[in-house]
Motif scaffolding. Structure first.
Motif, PDB file in Angstrom:
ATOM      1  N   ASP A 166       0.833  -1.207   0.000  1.00  0.00           N
ATOM      2  CA  ASP A 166       0.000   0.000   0.000  1.00  0.00           C
ATOM      3  C   ASP A 166       0.867   1.256   0.000  1.00  0.00           C
ATOM      4  O   ASP A 166       0.571   2.219  -0.693  1.00  0.00           O
ATOM      5  CB  ASP A 166      -0.946   0.026   1.204  1.00  0.00           C
TER       6      ASP A 166
ATOM      7  N   LYS B 103       0.778   3.983  -3.060  1.00  0.00           N
ATOM      8  CA  LYS B 103       0.421   5.386  -2.818  1.00  0.00           C
ATOM      9  C   LYS B 103       1.562   6.325  -3.190  1.00  0.00           C
ATOM     10  O   LYS B 103       1.337   7.399  -3.743  1.00  0.00           O
ATOM     11  CB  LYS B 103       0.009   5.578  -1.365  1.00  0.00           C
TER      12      LYS B 103
ATOM     13  N   GLU C 298       1.390   9.321  -6.013  1.00  0.00           N
ATOM     14  CA  GLU C 298       1.746  10.707  -5.712  1.00  0.00           C
ATOM     15  C   GLU C 298       2.771  11.237  -6.710  1.00  0.00           C
ATOM     16  O   GLU C 298       2.679  12.366  -7.174  1.00  0.00           O
ATOM     17  CB  GLU C 298       2.269  10.838  -4.279  1.00  0.00           C
TER      18      GLU C 298
END
Length: 68
Positions: A25, A29, A33
């Protein structure tokens, strides 16, 4: 297919990817970004290579060929 149906299918596909193939995760992420700030991003797709950035980000062994 409408846009909602398209994204439901897209996320269903991601959900079916095995845990041994998925990035953590945190990594997922982090990749998203980085992708958000890329000048090549257009509506979730890379204008340079044509990949779906979210799909590339979710697979553990995938990397951006443009070294962002």
């Amino acid at each position: 297919m409408d846009v909602d149906g398209y994204f439901k299918n897209f996320y269903r596909y991601i959900d079916r990817i095995g845990p041994d193939e998925k990035a953590s995760d945190f990594l997922y992420k982090e990749r998203l970004e980085i992708g958000k700030s890329c000048e090549r991003l257009l509506n979730g797709m890379c204008k340079a290579c044509g990949c779906f950035v979210e799909l590339r980000a979710v697979i553990e062994h995938n990397v951006c060929p443009y070294d962002l």
